[in-house]
Every structure is written in structure tokens, then in C-alpha cells.
Design a protein around this motif. Structure first.
Motif, PDB file in Angstrom:
ATOM      1  N   MET A   1       0.852  -1.203   0.000  1.00  0.00           N
ATOM      2  CA  MET A   1       0.000   0.000   0.000  1.00  0.00           C
ATOM      3  C   MET A   1       0.876   1.237   0.000  1.00  0.00           C
ATOM      4  SD  MET A   1      -2.637   1.384   2.849  1.00  0.00           S
ATOM      5  CE  MET A   1      -1.690   2.783   3.355  1.00  0.00           C
ATOM      6  N   SER A   2       0.481   2.184  -0.745  1.00  0.00           N
ATOM      7  CA  SER A   2       1.229   3.430  -0.722  1.00  0.00           C
ATOM      8  C   SER A   2       0.300   4.549  -1.135  1.00  0.00           C
ATOM      9  CB  SER A   2       2.413   3.352  -1.671  1.00  0.00           C
ATOM     10  OG  SER A   2       3.310   4.366  -1.367  1.00  0.00           O
ATOM     11  N   GLY A   3       0.748   5.737  -0.999  1.00  0.00           N
ATOM     12  CA  GLY A   3      -0.086   6.882  -1.338  1.00  0.00           C
ATOM     13  C   GLY A   3      -0.737   7.423  -0.088  1.00  0.00           C
ATOM     14  N   LEU A   4      -1.020   8.702  -0.101  1.00  0.00           N
ATOM     15  CA  LEU A   4      -1.564   9.351   1.078  1.00  0.00           C
ATOM     16  C   LEU A   4      -3.062   9.446   0.953  1.00  0.00           C
ATOM     17  CD1 LEU A   4       1.066  12.172   1.083  1.00  0.00           C
ATOM     18  CD2 LEU A   4       0.932  10.339   2.758  1.00  0.00           C
TER      19      LEU A   4
ATOM     20  N   TRP B   1       2.670  19.620   6.688  1.00  0.00           N
ATOM     21  CA  TRP B   1       2.207  18.409   5.998  1.00  0.00           C
ATOM     22  C   TRP B   1       2.968  17.191   6.490  1.00  0.00           C
ATOM     23  CZ3 TRP B   1      -1.917  17.415   3.170  1.00  0.00           C
ATOM     24  CH2 TRP B   1      -2.599  18.469   2.573  1.00  0.00           C
ATOM     25  N   GLU B   2       4.268  17.358   6.689  1.00  0.00           N
ATOM     26  CA  GLU B   2       5.074  16.226   7.155  1.00  0.00           C
ATOM     27  C   GLU B   2       4.564  15.704   8.491  1.00  0.00           C
ATOM     28  OE1 GLU B   2       9.495  16.815   5.217  1.00  0.00           O
ATOM     29  OE2 GLU B   2       9.074  17.881   7.056  1.00  0.00           O
TER      30      GLU B   2
ATOM     31  N   ILE C   1      -5.624  11.609   1.263  1.00  0.00           N
ATOM     32  CA  ILE C   1      -5.999  13.025   1.379  1.00  0.00           C
ATOM     33  C   ILE C   1      -7.323  13.219   0.652  1.00  0.00           C
ATOM     34  CG2 ILE C   1      -5.325  15.396   0.796  1.00  0.00           C
ATOM     35  CD1 ILE C   1      -2.403  14.462   0.962  1.00  0.00           C
TER      36      ILE C   1
ATOM     37  N   LEU D   1       6.594  12.971   3.295  1.00  0.00           N
ATOM     38  CA  LEU D   1       5.262  12.762   3.839  1.00  0.00           C
ATOM     39  C   LEU D   1       5.064  11.296   4.208  1.00  0.00           C
ATOM     40  CD1 LEU D   1       3.101  14.946   1.437  1.00  0.00           C
ATOM     41  CD2 LEU D   1       4.399  15.616   3.438  1.00  0.00           C
TER      42      LEU D   1
ATOM     43  N   THR E   1       1.034  14.048   8.139  1.00  0.00           N
ATOM     44  CA  THR E   1       0.985  12.744   7.475  1.00  0.00           C
ATOM     45  C   THR E   1       1.757  11.688   8.257  1.00  0.00           C
ATOM     46  OG1 THR E   1       2.878  13.396   6.109  1.00  0.00           O
ATOM     47  CG2 THR E   1       0.701  13.666   5.139  1.00  0.00           C
ATOM     48  N   PHE E   2       2.636  12.126   9.163  1.00  0.00           N
ATOM     49  CA  PHE E   2       3.440  11.156   9.910  1.00  0.00           C
ATOM     50  C   PHE E   2       2.602  10.443  10.964  1.00  0.00           C
ATOM     51  CE2 PHE E   2       6.180   9.746  13.315  1.00  0.00           C
ATOM     52  CZ  PHE E   2       7.235   9.156  12.648  1.00  0.00           C
TER      53      PHE E   2
ATOM     54  N   GLU F   1       0.429   2.282  14.076  1.00  0.00           N
ATOM     55  CA  GLU F   1       1.667   1.828  14.715  1.00  0.00           C
ATOM     56  C   GLU F   1       1.521   1.956  16.226  1.00  0.00           C
ATOM     57  OE1 GLU F   1       3.945   0.432  12.982  1.00  0.00           O
ATOM     58  OE2 GLU F   1       3.127   0.963  11.015  1.00  0.00           O
TER      59      GLU F   1
ATOM     60  N   PRO G   1       7.056  26.690   6.998  1.00  0.00           N
ATOM     61  CA  PRO G   1       6.684  26.277   5.649  1.00  0.00           C
ATOM     62  C   PRO G   1       5.568  25.242   5.710  1.00  0.00           C
ATOM     63  CG  PRO G   1       9.067  26.093   5.992  1.00  0.00           C
ATOM     64  CD  PRO G   1       8.449  26.353   7.324  1.00  0.00           C
TER      65      PRO G   1
ATOM     66  N   ARG H   1      -7.052  20.694   3.795  1.00  0.00           N
ATOM     67  CA  ARG H   1      -5.866  21.406   3.312  1.00  0.00           C
ATOM     68  C   ARG H   1      -5.787  22.825   3.854  1.00  0.00           C
ATOM     69  NH1 ARG H   1      -3.195  19.908  -1.591  1.00  0.00           N
ATOM     70  NH2 ARG H   1      -4.020  17.921  -2.228  1.00  0.00           N
TER      71      ARG H   1
ATOM     72  N   GLU I   1       6.944   9.141   1.582  1.00  0.00           N
ATOM     73  CA  GLU I   1       7.126   9.555   0.195  1.00  0.00           C
ATOM     74  C   GLU I   1       7.698  10.967   0.162  1.00  0.00           C
ATOM     75  OE1 GLU I   1       3.484   9.264  -1.940  1.00  0.00           O
ATOM     76  OE2 GLU I   1       3.248   7.122  -1.528  1.00  0.00           O
TER      77      GLU I   1
ATOM     78  N   ILE J   1       4.959  22.755   3.964  1.00  0.00           N
ATOM     79  CA  ILE J   1       5.359  21.354   3.763  1.00  0.00           C
ATOM     80  C   ILE J   1       5.763  20.717   5.094  1.00  0.00           C
ATOM     81  CG2 ILE J   1       7.805  21.825   3.239  1.00  0.00           C
ATOM     82  CD1 ILE J   1       5.792  19.333   1.224  1.00  0.00           C
ATOM     83  N   ARG J   2       6.298  21.541   6.017  1.00  0.00           N
ATOM     84  CA  ARG J   2       6.692  21.001   7.329  1.00  0.00           C
ATOM     85  C   ARG J   2       5.449  20.576   8.120  1.00  0.00           C
ATOM     86  NH1 ARG J   2      11.515  21.936   5.489  1.00  0.00           N
ATOM     87  NH2 ARG J   2      10.877  20.027   4.469  1.00  0.00           N
TER      88      ARG J   2
END
Lengths: 194, 675
Positions: free
Chosen positions: A1-4, A77-78, A6, B169, A81-82, A139, A72, A59, B176, A74-75
């Protein structure tokens, strides 16, 4: 499986802002950190946004939090998503999060997973037709002494087996909130009876 | 200064050095993917494991382990070999092993290290993970299944480029690398292609074009800006296929700007490959060298010296300018086609970045006057950012310029900001003052220059004055004195007099950056490589060579003379530029006294010794320059409005056109927000 996972664009609101109550709480959280380190507030703010927005973070909320904490996007988002506790798409009313990390797995999380799948009739990442439940594989949630366990909404249900798992899900389906904690008569994490 | 033993070899390393650095000091090769000298330490690929005594009985990641006194390090013990094999097997579990169709093949760290340290087979029988490819703009191609999550690209964009566009992400197996489907709006994004140790990030324009072993590699100097970036030109047959940076610690470290890397597809378009002469019907007709040179020689001989003007372009090499200066003695010469008001009589210190590009790392304050280093000198900008990150460094900006990749203090839009500049510099020990071309090319440029000189700190061990040039040829041209002599006319006067008829003949050496329609009353000879503004106005076109097609000397903005080698031949009938002038001199019966490039260089270096002192940098002579005068109130603006298109090659490049379409709008928006 992969992909987020969203939510697609058509489900995304154009803008997001904290309401008065959440905004006040956000200010309290941000005030806990030195001004130069205010991005430390990113996790509680994401949680606030998720609670205000019906259990998922759009979003626009991520962009808003990035602006507010001057980091930023993207930070943000990280971070979002983590952690498995943040959802970026609408999920069920009750989120059944089963831990399958090694300690739980050794103690029988496979049975718990099977009980959830059989009872709810859905797989991981899916939502029941009535929208009441969604099932998630997560997890380690840090409750290894009471493995195996699941988190439903904000509560931990521990020391599970297939029967107790089914019982809990049935109670939720009826609109009840069963007592959280160990389900096998243990108190807290006292030594298990021989 | 801890002393330690690496495989029995005793080494001493500076305090704070890592075990990996100590191993390198001892001459031991440590395989690595995530570790990179210029990036922060991530320690997540685990390839650099070594055995350390004393310590826990397990291998340690040498990149993240500080070297300690009396450590004993083993880089090739059975434990280390076993650990490396394990790491390699783990990394390859989800790697597609599609080397035969991968652009990285042949220059891939993963491929090399799998050969060197891996095992020949795999025990993995489950399904491999597949990852959807991401969009990162027109320059970077992604094949994300190949990614091994070293996060070099994430750290580069965050730390060096200062544009945190890439993130990691998700987590664990689901991690990814992504930009959330946005193009990377940075001038340095191409460097992540070099940094990527596998084939996950590759060059989009270069996709499936060539294999590294097919390429002829030539050492060159980049001419897209005035940084003088050291490049390697990779060519196959007559075609330049790609440009990569070469290491030069004092100039570009190991970075290259996107324009320099990707504009090379412009070398195949709009090329002038034949001499052309305008016929009686007013149309340019293909001709041959003899006929074209005859026309030019006759015209020049018939022109009085005072009615002949020569303008050198932004990418002209020193050899060509020197030959032109010798041949057209008495004509109006100018190499400053942007119109910067630096007088020909000015000392060298007036037009170079005296402290050197690396000197900014020693500065404690930086004042930018009408300069926008992010777009005018992108690679140098990375060094400014590097200095800024170290702390104790403030940047002041005067002018309407775009956002930089570090915090700046805006002192004013125009000359009024200069009044606050003295306060800004006050107290700094080694302040640097950089004047941009945008501020010097104004009518009051000489007065701005005088102001900047007055603001500069100049003493025995620090000269903080500098000009942020944008043209690769400019400093060389000024060194050679390719400027109007006494009573000579500068570019503006040449254009004005060409309109009025006082200038009869104009010889353009690859000069395109002005309104060429003003030359329509003059007889125009264009010698250059690409059909841009200058060629459209020309009556005779002499096809020259673009920068990869000739050996040339260029002096960068810090006054460092560097020599570029020829990688390919000019297309068609094109010739190296100095040889065109040599041939023309023959046709004019004024033969230049050299028959080859060596002879030319000897004469050039005799006339201008700094050009012979290759790769040397020192502050220039200091003296009086600039003219005290009143300043106009208009704001300073950068001379570069679109980073991706600044010269004939980048304007002809389809890749740069794509970048302009994607990022140009963003740049405009940014300019508006700041304007």
C-alpha cells in the motif's frame, strides 16, 4: 500500500479558520512556547483543527496553521501525514484504530483485527456504510503492557481478544460508550494473574 | 583535537568531526547515501556503519557519531561487512532494480555501492512497494519507486536553496518525498538531481538521452551570469547534452543554477550557421565567408573611425574583445551594453567584488543596493544564505527587489534608502556593500557608485565594496578597457547617434540586450551565435560560436579570470569568434599579429596581465571613482526581471520557456507584493 489518504479537491473547503472557542485554545497553546519556537505548537493545533472540523483536517487548515506558526506548509504536511492520529479525509464517526506493531501482534492483534473486520464488514482505511465506524491500522500507541489494544476515538481499550473486541464494537453501535481500559479484569497494568 | 585509530592508522581530527570524517582522513572509503558534506546530518540510510571500540557491541553510524579520543574504528571488520550487506539488502528490498531503463545508470551511488558492498542475491519474495511519481516542475523528473529516503533533496531545498518545497510525507514504509504536486520555485532546484544518490530525481529535459559513458566531458565556465560557475560540459558528437557543476570551493562550491544547467537546449535553436548579407531587396540572404567578410571589410574601411561603433555582448570572451579592440582602434567601443555607469578610467576595485564571492562568509553585514542576488547570481545567493544561517549577519536591501532566501531589512525603495544605510552599517567590522547593475545602469548611476564607495569600509585587510554583475563578459571587458576612450561614445550615445546618422556602422559582438530597432539607420554587422535582437537588426551576420563551442577566458564578478575549454564545434559555417576577427583583419589589410589562440593570448596577457593570472582573486586597486551628484528619486529595480530568460541562449530554450510559464507568474506576483 502506498499513497496518502488526502480528501479529494471537491471535498476540501475553500478556507478554514478556528472558531472563537478553538481560537482561544490555540492562543493558550501557542503562548506555552517561546516566540521563536512557536512551531512547537503544530501538533496540538492540528488536533484542534481536526476536532473542530468533524474529525479530519482539510488542506486549508494546514495552510492556516503554517501561516499562524510561520513555518513552511510542507513542514506541517510532514507532521500531519506522519502521525496516525491525524486524518486528512473524512472518516467514520468512531475511528477504530488497531495497533498491529510487534508487541500487540505477539499478544494476538491478528484476532482483534479479524474480529473488527468481520464485525464491521470493512477493511483498513474503509468506512462502514452507515458512516458510524472506520477501521485503521496504526503503529505502536505506547500501551504495550496491555497488549493487544485498540483506540476508539480518544480512549484505549486494552487486553483484548476477539470476544471483547466484538462486545465493545456492539456497544458503540448501540450508541453506548463502554468503559475504557483493560477488558480482562486487570486493573491498570498490574501483573496479569497466573 | 581527538586522536583515534582507524583500521590501525592513527589520525587526528578537529574537535566535533565525525567518525566518518576521521575515516576519510585516514584514507578509508565509507559508503554512504544520506550523508553529504554540505548538508545537515540525517543518519537514516545506515550505509556508513562501522565498528567502534570501546562501545556497544553493535555497528555505529559513522556519519552521526562524533570522533572521540582514543577510539578504535574498524571499517572492514566482519561485523561491518555483515552490517553493510544487511543494509544494502534492506535498501534494495523496495528498489525496483530497473537500472537498464534508469537515467542514473552508470553514475548511480546505489548501483556502485551495491556492487562494492552488497550481496548478489535477494531473499525477499514479497511484493515490492510501488510509489506514484510526483510532479516537481519542468526540470526535475521523478521516479519515486526508486527513492531510498535519504532526504538529501529535502535538506538541500531547506538548508542551501532556502526554498522549503520538498517534504517527506507519511512514515515508515509509506514515506514519500513530495512537493504536493507543485513545481519547485527555486533557482537551484537542479542540484537535487546531482544530490540524489539513486535515479529517483533525474533531469527532465535529459530523460533517456544518453548514457554517461557515451559523453565527452569538457571543463568549462558558465556564462549565464557573472558568477563564473565551473561547469562540466557533457557532449556527444556535435551536441551538448548536459551541463553539470564542477567543484570550486571559492566560486560555486558544487552548485549550479537552473538556468546554467537547463538552458542548453537553446543552443540548438535560432542558430546562425551561415554568413548572411542583406540584399538589395532588403532581405537577408545566405552568403559565404569570403563574400560576407569582403562586404564588412569594405564597409568598415569606408567608415570614418569616428563613425564606427563596436558593442560587446554579455557572453563575449576576453579573446574576442581583445581582438576587436586591436582591430577597431579609434572606434567607439563599449562592453557595457546594460549602460552601467562605471567609467573606463575607474580602478579595478571599482568594478569587482573585491572581497571575493567567498568573502561574504567573513562579512558581518551586507548591504544590497539595487541588487537582487537571488535572480542575478543564484549560486552566490546560496553562499549569502549560508553566511546568514551562521548568525551574526544582517542583510539590508535598498530597492524594489524580490524576496530573498534569508531575512532582509528593507531600508527603502530608492536613493532615499541610502540615507539609512550608514546607520545600518554602523558598528559592523566587515560590512559588504554590493551595488547591482539595476542601480548603476540609471542616469544617476555614477552618483550611486560614489555613494556606495563612501559607504564602503576599505582598509588593509578588508575591502567591502563590490559590484554584483550580471554579465559574464563585463569584468573582462572593463579589464581590457573595452570602453569608450576620450571623446568616445557609450552605448546610449552610440544608439542615439545611430538614429541621427552620426554613427554610420555598428559592429555587434553578440550584443542583444538593448532596443536594436534604434539601429535601423546604421549599417549593422552582427557577429554572434544566435538569432536574437541583434541579428534581426543586422545587415551582415557573421556566425560565431556559443560558449561551449570555443575556448575562452572569462573574468567573473570577483575578478577571477577562468578559462573555458571547447566542448563541441559551432554548427554549420560558424567559427570561433576571435578567428572571425582575425579573418576580417586580413580582408581589411590590417592583419592582426597572431595566427592562433596562443599567440592572441600572449598578446592579450601582455596588454592585460590579470587575464593571464588564471583562477586568482584579489581585491582590485583602489582609488577615486564615481561622480558625486544628485540622485533621482525613482526606485532601484533589478536588471533581471525574469531569471529564466536573460540572454539569447536562454530566450531560445524551450525548457526555460516552460519555467517562465510555470514560475514567471509567481515571480510577477512576488514582485507586486514587494513593489
Amino acid at each position: 500500500m502506498s499513497g496518502l489518504d488526502i480528501a479529494p479537491d471537491k471535498m476540501q473547503p475553500k478556507a478554514f479558520a478556528f472558531d472563537a472557542e478553538h481560537d482561544a485554545r490555540a492562543n493558550v497553546i501557542i503562548a506555552k512556547y517561546p516566540d521563536a519556537k512557536k512551531q512547537s505548537a503544530v501538533m496540538p493545533l492540528l488536533d484542534l483543527a481536526q476536532r473542530q472540523h468533524g474529525g479530519w483536517i482539510p488542506r486549508a487548515a494546514i495552510e492556516m496553521i503554517a501561516d499562524r506558526l510561520e513555518m513552511p506548509s510542507i513542514r506541517v504536511w510532514e507532521v500531519a501525514t506522519f502521525y496516525t492520529m491525524y486524518f486528512l479525509a473524512p472518516k467514520g464517526q468512531h475511528k477504530v484504530q488497531v495497533c498491529t506493531t510487534t508487541p500487540c501482534w505477539l499478544r494476538g492483534s491478528d484476532d482483534v483485527v479479524k474480529a473488527c473486520k468481520d464485525h464491521l464488514g470493512i477493511g483498513f482505511g474503509q468506512v462502514t456504510e452507515d458512516g458510524k465506524f472506520s477501521l485503521h491500522e496504526v503503529e505502536c500507541l505506547g500501551a504495550c503492557v496491555n497488549a493487544p489494544m485498540i483506540q476508539i476515538d480518544d480512549d484505549y481499550y486494552e487486553d483484548l481478544d476477539a470476544a471483547s473486541t466484538t462486545r465493545i464494537l456492539e456497544a458503540f453501535a448501540k450508541g453506548e460508550t463502554p468503559e475504557h481500559g483493560p477488558q480482562n479484569g486487570r486493573r491498570g497494568s498490574e501483573p496479569a494473574k497466573a | 583535537m581527538p586522536k583515534l585509530k582507524v583500521d590501525g592508522v592513527e589520525v587526528e581530527v578537529p574537535a566535533g568531526a565525525t567518525v566518518l570524517q576521521a575515516c576519510e582522513e585516514a584514507g578509508k572509503e565509507i559508503p554512504r547515501f544520506c550523508y553529504h558534506d554540505r548538508l545537515s546530518i540525517a543518519g537514516n540510510c545506515r550505509m556508513c556503519l562501522v565498528e567502534i571500540k570501546p562501545g556497544p557491541p553493535k555497528p555505529a553510524a559513522s556519519c552521526a557519531m562524533p570522533a572521540g579520543e582514543n577510539m578504535e574504528v574498524f571499517t572492514d571488520s566482519p561485523m561491518v561487512q555483515h552490517a553493510r550487506k544487511g543494509v544494502m539488502e534492506m535498501l534494495l528490498i523496495n528498489h525496483p532494480l530497473d537500472c537498464p531503463i534508469c537515467d542514473q545508470g552508470g553514475e548511480c551511488d546505489l548501483q556502485d555501492q551495491a556492487m562494492g558492498y552488497g550481496v548478489s542475491g535477494s531473499r525477499f519474495e514479497e511484493n515490492k512497494r510501488a510509489v506514484v511519481d510526483k510532479y516537481m516542475g519542468p526540470l526535475v523528473q521523478t521516479i519515486m519507486t526508486r527513492c531510498i529516503h535519504c532526504t538529501r533533496c529535502v535538506r538541500f531545498m531547506d538548508e542551501i536553496a532556502g526554498v522549503p518545497a520538498i517534504g517527506a510525507l507519511g512514515r515508515g514504509e509509506h514515506m514519500e518525498i513530495s512537493t504536493l504536486e507543485a513545481g519547485i520555485a527555486s533557482e537551484l532546484s537542479g542540484n537535487i538531481i546531482d544530490l540524489c544518490p539513486v535515479g529517483a530525481l533525474t533531469s527532465k529535459p535529459y530523460a533517456f538521452v544518453a548514457r554517461p559513458w557515451e559523453l565527452q566531458k569538457t571543463e568549462g565556465i558558465d556564462v549565464m551570469d557573472a558568477v563564473g560557475t565551473n561547469i562540466r560540459i557533457d557532449a556527444r558528437g556535435p551536441e551538448v547534452l548536459r551541463v553539470l557543476p564542477r567543484l570550486h570551493e571559492d566560486v560555486n562550491e558544487e552548485w549550479l543554477s537552473d538556468k546554467s544547467r537547463f538552458a542548453i537546449d537553446g543552443l540548438k535553436r535560432q542558430r546562425l550557421d551561415k554568413p548572411y548579407v542583406r540584399g538589395a531587396d532588403g532581405k537577408l540572404k545566405a552568403s559565404n565567408w569570403d563574400a560576407a567578410l569582403r562586404v564588412v571589410a569594405d564597409k568598415i574601411k569606408a567608415t570614418e573611425p569616428g563613425k564606427l561603433a563596436v558593442i560587446a555582448g554579455d557572453q563575449t570572451d576576453c579573446e574576442t574583445m581583445f581582438a576587436a579592440k586591436s582591430l577597431f582602434e579609434g572606434a567607439h567601443l563599449d562592453c557595457r551594453q546594460d549602460g552601467m555607469k562605471i567609467a573606463g578610467s575607474a580602478p579595478r576595485g571599482a568594478y569587482i567584488l573585491n572581497a571575493g564571492l567567498a568573502g561574504v562568509e567573513e562579512a558581518d553585514r551586507l548591504l544590497l543596493i539595487g541588487a537582487d542576488p537571488r535572480v542575478e547570481a543564484a549560486v552566490f545567493n546560496a553562499r549569502i544564505r549560508k553566511r546568514w544561517l551562521q548568525g551574526g549577519f544582517k542583510v539590508g536591501v535598498i530597492g524594489q527587489v524580490g524576496e530573498q532566501t534569508y531575512k532582509t531589512e528593507h531600508l527603502g525603495d530608492g536613493p532615499d534608502g541610502l540615507d539609512k544605510a550608514a546607520d545600518f552599517i554602523e558598528g559592523a567590522e566587515r560590512p559588504m556593500v554590493l551595488v547591482g547593475v539595476g542601480a548603476l545602469a540609471r542616469a544617476d548611476g555614477a552618483a550611486v557608485l560614489a555613494k556606495a564607495r563612501a559607504l564602503s569600509t576599505v582598509n588593509d585587510d578588508w575591502n567591502g565594496f563590490g559590484v554584483l554583475h550580471t554579465a559574464a563578459s563585463r569584468v573582462g571587458g572593463l579589464d581590457l578597457g573595452f570602453v569608450p576612450g576620450e571623446d568616445g561614445k557609450d552605448v546610449e550615445a552610440i544608439l542615439a547617434d545611430a538614429e541621427s546618422g552620426d554613427i554610420e556602422t555598428v559592429y555587434l559582438l553578440g550584443a542583444d540586450e538593448f532596443d536594436a530597432s534604434r539601429l535601423q539607420n546604421a549599417f549593422v554587422i552582427y557577429q554572434g551565435a544566435l538569432g536574437d535582437a541583434g541579428a534581426h537588426a543586422a545587415d551582415v551576420i557573421l556566425p560565431g560560436a556559443a560558449y561551449p563551442e570555443k575556448s575562452g577566458t572569462y573574468v567573473n564578478m570577483e575578478g577571477r579570470a577562468q578559462r573555458s575549454q571547447r566542448a563541441v564545434f559551432p554548427p554549420g559555417d560558424g567559427r570561433e569568434d576571435w578567428s572571425i576577427l582575425r579573418a576580417l583583419s586580413g580582408a581589411m589589410d590590417a592583419t592582426l599579429p597572431y595566427n592562433d589562440l596562443r599567440g592572441l593570448r600572449e598578446a592579450m596577457e601582455a596588454a592585460c596581465p590579470v587575464l593571464g593570472d588564471l583562477d586568482a582573486q584579489a581585491p582590485g586597486e583602489w582609488g577615486a571613482f564615481g561622480v558625486e551628484g544628485a540622485l533621482e528619486s525613482a526606485p532601484f529595480v533589478s536588471s533581471v526581471q525574469n531569471f529564466y530568460m536573460t540572454d539569447p541562449i536562454s530566450r531560445a530554450s524551450p525548457t526555460m520557456a516552460k519555467c517562465t510559464a510555470e514560475f514567471g507568474a509567481a515571480a510577477e506576483k512576488q514582485a507586486e507584493a514587494h513593489g
